[in-house]
Design a protein around this motif. Structure first.
Motif, PDB file in Angstrom:
ATOM      1  N   MET A  85       0.827  -1.209   0.000  1.00  0.00           N
ATOM      2  CA  MET A  85       0.000   0.000   0.000  1.00  0.00           C
ATOM      3  C   MET A  85       0.863   1.261   0.000  1.00  0.00           C
ATOM      4  O   MET A  85       1.945   1.295   0.572  1.00  0.00           O
ATOM      5  N   ASP A  86       0.355   2.302  -0.661  1.00  0.00           N
ATOM      6  CA  ASP A  86       0.949   3.646  -0.614  1.00  0.00           C
ATOM      7  C   ASP A  86       2.393   3.665  -1.096  1.00  0.00           C
ATOM      8  O   ASP A  86       3.228   4.432  -0.604  1.00  0.00           O
ATOM      9  N   ASP A 128      -6.006  -4.773  -6.540  1.00  0.00           N
ATOM     10  CA  ASP A 128      -6.626  -3.686  -5.782  1.00  0.00           C
ATOM     11  C   ASP A 128      -5.507  -2.790  -5.254  1.00  0.00           C
ATOM     12  O   ASP A 128      -5.004  -2.975  -4.147  1.00  0.00           O
ATOM     13  N   ARG A 142      -3.928   0.223  -3.566  1.00  0.00           N
ATOM     14  CA  ARG A 142      -4.287   1.264  -2.597  1.00  0.00           C
ATOM     15  C   ARG A 142      -3.134   2.261  -2.514  1.00  0.00           C
ATOM     16  O   ARG A 142      -2.077   1.962  -1.967  1.00  0.00           O
TER      17      ARG A 142
END
Length: 483
Positions: free
Chosen positions: A365-366, A414, A416
């Motif tokens: 993520m990120d 997905d 993020r």
């Protein structure tokens, strides 16, 4: 056992809540597995009014979990011999900032509060990742400058609370960043002062003299808590605790001993106080976080769900060892009291712990916010002395492939990330592999000019991306480690 766990009573506090001396912004799993645990142990051993007011800047989830049980929760160590639960009582109050920003400011402005600590992740600092400067165009920063009584960002809350303290004649507090950022204390200081100057030069001058910003290095692997974890704890402990956290046994907290108005005796719980944390934090960012991100992107593309699954493949374990030996530790200073080869060997053992179900997707993520600190700085240091860091560059190519939004079997990812939509569009609109790399390198809030203007870097990352597309992650890693 059903999701509601009807046969298990809810965990609840026994005895009074501690008096508040700390406000913490970002009460997620890591904070509960780390800051709250150290503080609880320090108060038990040495006393003091260091209860924590935990403030969520967005979601009410932490309050929903903690408030019905009086703020207590269970810290569960994933030890080789089994689960080791311990009830932690350092959180005295939970607040949700968007519901009542004024209450949060008032809590932080209370003179009894000596420390405001942060685990808000890289994106919570509202900086430009490539430079670390405050992003004055960020929507939250722009809002907070216009509406100082109703801030949204951590920086906005800190400055509004400090302004209230200044106006009431109160002392400043310590701002304690506990996020995985290089020179996190200096970064927090710079963006708080810049934000304050945008509001009031006199306020900025007061903050500069009244507030301290010690740097820290934090380390404890803390996977996301699952429903299975909650149910397992209920079975062994006999109570229901939706706020529980599961984590490895290892922990390390290195802190610059520069506090404006006192602090807990965290050293009694094992924290290390030093004059400068820089060498320790760089060791951790590059050795642990750098290889964690490498394993996250390449491991996810290779079909592995967790870090333990990824390093169970000997080629991925060998990749880590090669990165530490040839590309990462040669860029580091030896921190006081540390043995770099031994530290890296211990990291691989931690990664291999099958009890730590640390998801590659979670670590991924990120990435646009993390790459500059975890990978790109190390790459730049290698290139500067004429060394090709091909393993780290393969990791960057893995990130590029990942943010394209489709895995090696054609299934959607997905992604993020604050820049997810823009990154996906840039990749998707490019017609060739080389064009996709070139398009992603145009994101100057991720890649500095030092790298994008380096022809050798562009060539190597393009070839690494082509290798991932044509060979797949497993084969590309195997070739990298057997070449």
């Amino acid at each position: 056992m059903g999701v509601g766990l009807p046969d298990s009573p809810r965990l609840n506090r026994e005895g009074p809540e501690p008096n508040i001396g700390i406000v913490h912004l970002g009460p997620g799993a890591f904070f509960r597995a780390f800051n709250a645990v150290y503080t609880d142990e320090a108060m038990q051993l040495e006393g003091g009014d260091w209860g924590i007011a935990a403030v969520s800047l967005r979601s009410p989830a932490a309050r929903t979990q903690l408030e019905p049980q009086g703020g207590v929760f269970t810290s569960v160590t994933l030890a080789p011999e089994g689960l080791q639960p311990c009830v932690i009582g350092s959180i005295a109050r939970t607040l949700v900032a968007p519901e009542d920003p004024g209450e949060v400011i008032a809590t932080m402005a209370d003179p009894k509060v000596k420390i405001v600590s942060l685990t808000i992740t890289e994106k919570g600092y509202c900086t430009l990742p490539s430079s670390g400067a405050l992003d004055l165009g960020h929507s939250d920063i722009a809002h907070d400058l216009l509406h100082p009584e109703q801030p949204r960002s951590a920086i906005g809350f800190i400055v509004s609370a400090l302004d209230a303290r200044r106006k009431s004649g109160c002392a400043g507090f310590t701002v304690l960043s506990c996020d995985n950022l290089p020179s996190n204390g200096s970064l927090a200081r710079a963006i708080v002062l810049e934000f304050a100057r945008q509001r009031d030069g006199a306020l900025a001058d007061w903050i500069e003299s009244a507030v301290s910003f010690p740097a820290t290095m934090v380390d404890r692997i803390t996977p996301a808590t699952t429903q299975d974890n909650i149910e397992t704890l209920a079975e062994i402990a006999g109570y229901h605790d939706p706020a529980c956290v599961f984590h490895e046994g290892f922990r390390q907290w290195v802190i610059e001993d520069d506090f404006a108005d006192g602090r807990p005796a965290w050293e009694s719980a094992g924290a290390q106080f030093v004059t400068s944390v820089e060498a320790h934090e760089m060791m951790k960012l590059r050795c642990l976080n750098g290889t964690h991100s490498t394993l996250a992107y390449l491991g996810y593309l290779a079909g592995y769900g967790t870090i333990a699954d990824t390093v169970a493949n000997p080629d991925f374990a060998a990749l880590c060892e090669m990165l530490w030996r040839e590309e990462i530790t040669p860029t580091l200073e030896q921190p006081d009291g540390e043995d770099l080869p031994a530290y890296c060997a211990s990291l691989l053992e931690r990664y291999r712990n099958p009890s730590i179900q640390h998801m590659t997707w979670q670590i991924a993520m990120d990435g646009s916010q993390k790459l500059p600190q975890r990978l790109l700085g190390t790459i730049a240091d290698n290139l500067k002395i004429g060394r090709d860091p091909k393993g780290l560059i393969l990791a960057v190519a893995g990130w590029m492939r990942y943010v394209g939004g489709q895995d090696e079997s054609g299934q959607p990812i997905d992604v993020r990330d604050p820049l997810a939509a823009a990154l996906h569009k840039a990749s998707d609109n490019a017609q060739t592999n080389a064009a996709k790399v070139a398009a992603l390198l145009e994101f100057d809030n991720v890649f500095s000019g030092t790298l994008t203007e380096n022809a050798r870097f562009r060539t190597l990352v393009t070839q690494a991306y082509v290798d991932l597309v044509e060979m797949g992650a497993k084969a590309a890693v195997k070739e990298m480690t057997t070449a």
